[in-house]
Design an enzyme around this catalytic site. Structure first.
Site, short mmCIF file in Angstrom:
data_model
loop_
_atom_site.label_atom_id
_atom_site.label_comp_id
_atom_site.label_asym_id
_atom_site.label_seq_id
_atom_site.Cartn_x
_atom_site.Cartn_y
_atom_site.Cartn_z
N ASP A 1 0.83 -1.20 0.00
CA ASP A 1 0.00 0.00 0.00
C ASP A 1 0.87 1.26 0.00
O ASP A 1 1.97 1.27 0.55
CB ASP A 1 -0.89 -0.01 1.25
N ASN B 1 -10.68 -2.58 -6.21
CA ASN B 1 -9.91 -1.57 -6.94
C ASN B 1 -10.54 -1.16 -8.27
O ASN B 1 -10.13 -0.15 -8.86
CB ASN B 1 -8.48 -2.06 -7.19
#
Length: 246
Positions: A24, A72
């Site tokens: 991330d 996503n």
């Protein structure tokens, strides 16, 4: 304590065999430099090889990375398209290097929504590295833990309906045989970069007893030195799996 006792204790503290990583912070890393988010994703992709190459010396046999989640798709079309293009380029560029390093590559996740050209490259990379044993690299692409469990449950239910599985035989050890990760051991250590402290639908079933490390470092800044420190720190943890030491 004697020197021999110290050595024995150190030997008993085994490092993680399987490390899973939530990579991330690529977008924030890029934006902090005044660059588009895809610039950060490209930098993050380059970081993967460094971490994979560090695994053998640390005794890590399996590493699983979270590349693209089922959630996503909610990002902008520009970012999603750019990521899919990046995945295709990454596979083409890294195939020979991964093979030469003895890395076996697998992909987990639902491939139905992915571009046919990308899926073909994924299949070819899996086939090309199938005989390698030095490191097992698993890439979670269009992956979500809940989605994986739902797909596994459908396959299990179909086997029951077709008479291949007796409902009375279904237990805690049954479902893992239907998961995307059925040929892999459960992760011992899960690392998340960028300062976020959540698991984001990643390996929900498999990580029931994993140790977690949430660190502030953004993924493009995550070096093999940081990785080594976290892996070695794991060996000092007291893992009881619900039991009590006597």
């Amino acid at each position: 304590m004697s020197k021999n006792s110290d050595t024995a204790q150190a030997t008993d503290r085994k490092g993680p065999q399987h490390v899973a990583i939530i990579m991330d912070g690529n977008g924030r890393w890029a934006q902090s430099r005044g660059r588009p988010r895809l610039f950060g994703h490209r930098a993050g992709a380059r970081r993967v090889r460094e971490i994979v190459e560090a695994c053998p010396d640390l005794g890590v046999k399996c590493v699983t990375i979270f590349a693209f989640s089922t959630e996503n798709w909610k990002r902008t079309q520009t970012e999603v398209s750019g990521l899919m293009s990046l995945f295709r380029r990454y596979i083409k560029k890294e195939t020979r290097a991964l093979h030469d390093e003895g890395v076996r590559v697998r992909f987990i996740g639902d491939r139905v929504r992915l571009d046919a050209k990308l899926v073909k490259l994924m299949d070819e990379l899996e086939d090309y590295t199938a005989g390698n044993t030095r490191v097992n690299l698993t890439i979670a692409l269009n992956y979500g833990g809940r989605d994986e469990v739902a797909r596994a449950t459908k396959r299990l239910a179909q086997d029951v309906a077709d008479g291949r599985l007796d409902p009375a035989d279904v237990g805690e050890e049954t479902l893992p045989k239907y998961l995307d990760t059925c040929v892999l051991p459960d992760p011992d250590l899960v690392i998340r970069t960028s300062g976020e402290a959540r698991i984001s639908n990643f390996l929900l079933w498999q990580s029931a007893y994993a140790e977690y490390e949430f660190i502030d470092t953004l993924w493009p800044d995550f070096t093999d030195e940081i990785f080594t420190k976290l892996v070695k720190s794991y060996a000092g943890r007291d893992r009881r799996f619900g039991a009590v030491k006597t």
